[in-house]
Write an enzyme that holds these catalytic residues in place. Structure first.
Site, PDB file in Angstrom:
ATOM      1  N   GLU A 190       9.920   2.259  10.424  1.00 28.53           N
ATOM      2  CA  GLU A 190      10.870   3.359  10.210  1.00 28.53           C
ATOM      3  C   GLU A 190      10.042   4.632  10.302  1.00 28.53           C
ATOM      4  OE1 GLU A 190      12.399   6.406   8.941  1.00 28.53           O
ATOM      5  OE2 GLU A 190      12.345   5.541   6.919  1.00 28.53           O
ATOM      6  N   LYS A 244       0.861  -1.186   0.000  1.00 29.19           N
ATOM      7  CA  LYS A 244       0.000   0.000   0.000  1.00 29.19           C
ATOM      8  C   LYS A 244       0.892   1.229   0.000  1.00 29.19           C
ATOM      9  CE  LYS A 244      -1.473   2.907   2.895  1.00 29.19           C
ATOM     10  NZ  LYS A 244      -1.567   4.146   2.058  1.00 29.19           N
ATOM     11  N   CYS A 302      13.037  12.106   6.722  1.00 30.52           N
ATOM     12  CA  CYS A 302      13.015  11.832   8.164  1.00 30.52           C
ATOM     13  C   CYS A 302      14.403  11.817   8.780  1.00 30.52           C
ATOM     14  CB  CYS A 302      12.309  10.506   8.426  1.00 30.52           C
ATOM     15  SG  CYS A 302      12.930   9.151   7.428  1.00 30.52           S
ATOM     16  N   GLU A 357       9.399  17.207  14.491  1.00 28.93           N
ATOM     17  CA  GLU A 357       9.767  17.042  13.087  1.00 28.93           C
ATOM     18  C   GLU A 357       8.938  18.004  12.244  1.00 28.93           C
ATOM     19  OE1 GLU A 357      10.790  13.233  10.354  1.00 28.93           O
ATOM     20  OE2 GLU A 357       8.826  13.201  11.288  1.00 28.93           O
TER      21      GLU A 357
END
Length: 478
Positions: free
Chosen positions: A245, A170, A279, A379
């Site tokens: 992750e 997906k 990231c 973030e």
């Protein structure tokens, strides 16, 4: 894109059972250019059933057969290389030069690294009188993000194929066309029927159905920490393996012996990679207090050199963010940095001068950032660099380790030994010493809320393998 209205299930391009539609928008123009069919749990059921049927035969193939398959995939990919670059330019706003040299290049790089691993990897070995055998974990649900579309797809599919697993992918609904193009590559390369399946959709319907499905043996997820927690909770009901992750807030420590102009200029470049939508990039620049003012001016000059523009212009260095939600989130975080008292060195809220449309963000640098500020903890996922002063090496290490994340960290020093000493003390899965070249065999993954498990190279392959101990295998005949 001929397959945007279809899924790839059991070796066929098929229509959704109950289609819903998602408009795909070029983030550089805000114009719709395609409609994507979105699936649900019923489509996932079909895809998982196909993968389950294909597992016995594919898991029994030899390493040599799987190696040949990966080599065919590389050959087809490289022939269609420019299509990948153009697709990522269009669907996620990656400037064409970076799309060619950065985004599209990751596909064959990871495939070739896995080929090298598979050539010598030992799936069985003797340990005393016990035979250790590594076997495919089974049917895998692969959930990938939008920011590095082909990279994140390949670092899951390549090891899964190398291990002998079957799978359902997906991809993100914001960068699905790259995944559909890769599905075409796999089909042309001769991946056996049912081994690879693709269902497009969103997290609440398709992602959750994969995580919950009793016939999925493993979920590999890349995305936000928030979504990763939900995947893990859902997967726990069926005690399946989960590899994650997740997010990052990487520190870049400049020690006091660095070549400051070079180190800071490269720090800005690293932070602005992929328009800041990565990231693992270094978004916190830690500088000795005595070098702070010089570092701030160097960073400002470097940021002002970045060229924003149309994504089809080879000279464009920074493209837009992927969608309106991401654009608005970054704008709020920049404003929050100003409100919390950080010093805005360059950039700021609003679109860059001359841009009336597109999700473009000003290349932004903050100074006087303190470790507890939102800029230093959350973030951001945009071209925003936060500069933090420190007074001692232990303090720099404490600041670097002082977030919920632990995906990556960076250390710069004129002394390799000194940089290595700091690197050993950083709580991060990947520590980059003196801006090294990429190593596609280096295990990639994080500590703390940046996830668990590892991707890339041999470590990535091992994530898709179970260990069987055959005790007494080496005993002599009775």
């Amino acid at each position: 894109m001929t397959h945007a209205s279809q899924f790839y299930i059991d070796g066929q391009w098929v229509s959704p059972i109950t289609p819903a539609w998602f408009d795909l928008t070029d983030p550089s123009t805000e114009r719709q250019f395609e409609r994507l069919a979105m699936g649900d749990a019923a489509d996932v059921d079909l895809a998982v059933a196909a993968a389950r049927r294909a597992l016995p035969s594919f898991s029994a193939t030899t390493a040599a057969e799987r190696l040949a398959l990966l080599q065919r995939i590389v050959a087809v990919y490289e022939r269609r290389y420019e299509e990948f670059a153009e697709t990522m330019r269009l669907e996620m706003g990656s400037p064409i030069t970076f799309s060619r040299q950065g985004q599209a290049a990751r596909g064959p790089a990871h495939l070739k690294a896995m080929i090298e691993v598979l050539k010598t990897f030992q799936f069985e070995q003797q340990q005393g009188t016990t035979r250790l055998r590594l076997e495919p974990v089974g049917v895998c649900g692969l959930i990938t993000p939008w920011n590095w579309p082909v990279n994140q797809i390949v670092v899951k599919i390549a090891p899964a194929l190398a291990a002998g697993c079957t799978m359902v992918l997906k991809p993100s609904e914001y960068s699905p066309l790259t995944a559909l193009l890769f599905a075409e590559v796999l089909e042309e390369a001769g991946v056996p029927v049912g081994v690879f399946n693709l269902v497009n959709g969103d997290g609440p319907r398709v992602g959750a159905a994969l995580a919950a499905h009793p016939d999925i043996d493993m979920v590999s997820f890349t995305g936000s920490t928030r979504a990763g927690i939900e995947v893990a909770k859902t997967a726990a009901e069926t005690v399946k393996r989960v590899a994650q992750e997740l997010g990052g807030k990487s520190a870049n420590i400049l020690l006091d012996d660095v070549n400051l102009p070079d180190a800071v200029t490269r720090a800005v470049a690293a932070c602005f990679t992929n328009s800041g939508q990565s990231c693992s990039i270094p978004t916190r620049l830690l500088v000795p207090r005595g070098l702070l003012q010089d570092a701030v001016q160097i960073a400002k000059r470097a940021a002002l050199t970045y060229r924003l523009g149309p994504t089809d212009d080879p000279a464009t260095q920074l493209g837009p963010l992927v969608n309106r939600n991401q654009f608005e989130r970054v704008q709020k975080l920049i404003q929050q940095g100003i409100d919390e008292g950080a010093e805005l060195v360059t950039g700021g809220v609003g679109r860059p001068e001359g841009f009336t449309h597109g999700y473009y963000v000003k290349p932004t640098v903050f100074s006087a950032v303190t470790p507890e500020m939102t800029l230093a903890q959350e973030e951001i996922f945009g071209p925003v660099l936060s500069i933090i002063a420190y007074d001692s090496e232990p303090e720099a290490i404490a600041i670097a380790n002082g977030t919920q994340y632990g995906l990556a960290a960076y250390v710069q020093s004129a002394s390799q030994a000194r940089a290595q000493g700091v690197a050993r003390q950083l709580r991060a899965g990947n520590v980059h010493v003196n801006y090294p070249p990429a190593d596609f065999h280096a295990p990639f993954g994080g500590y703390k809320r940046s996830g668990n498990g590892r991707e890339w190279g041999e470590a990535g392959l091992r994530e898709y393998l179970e260990i069987k101990s055959m005790v007494g295998f080496g005993l002599p005949e009775a």
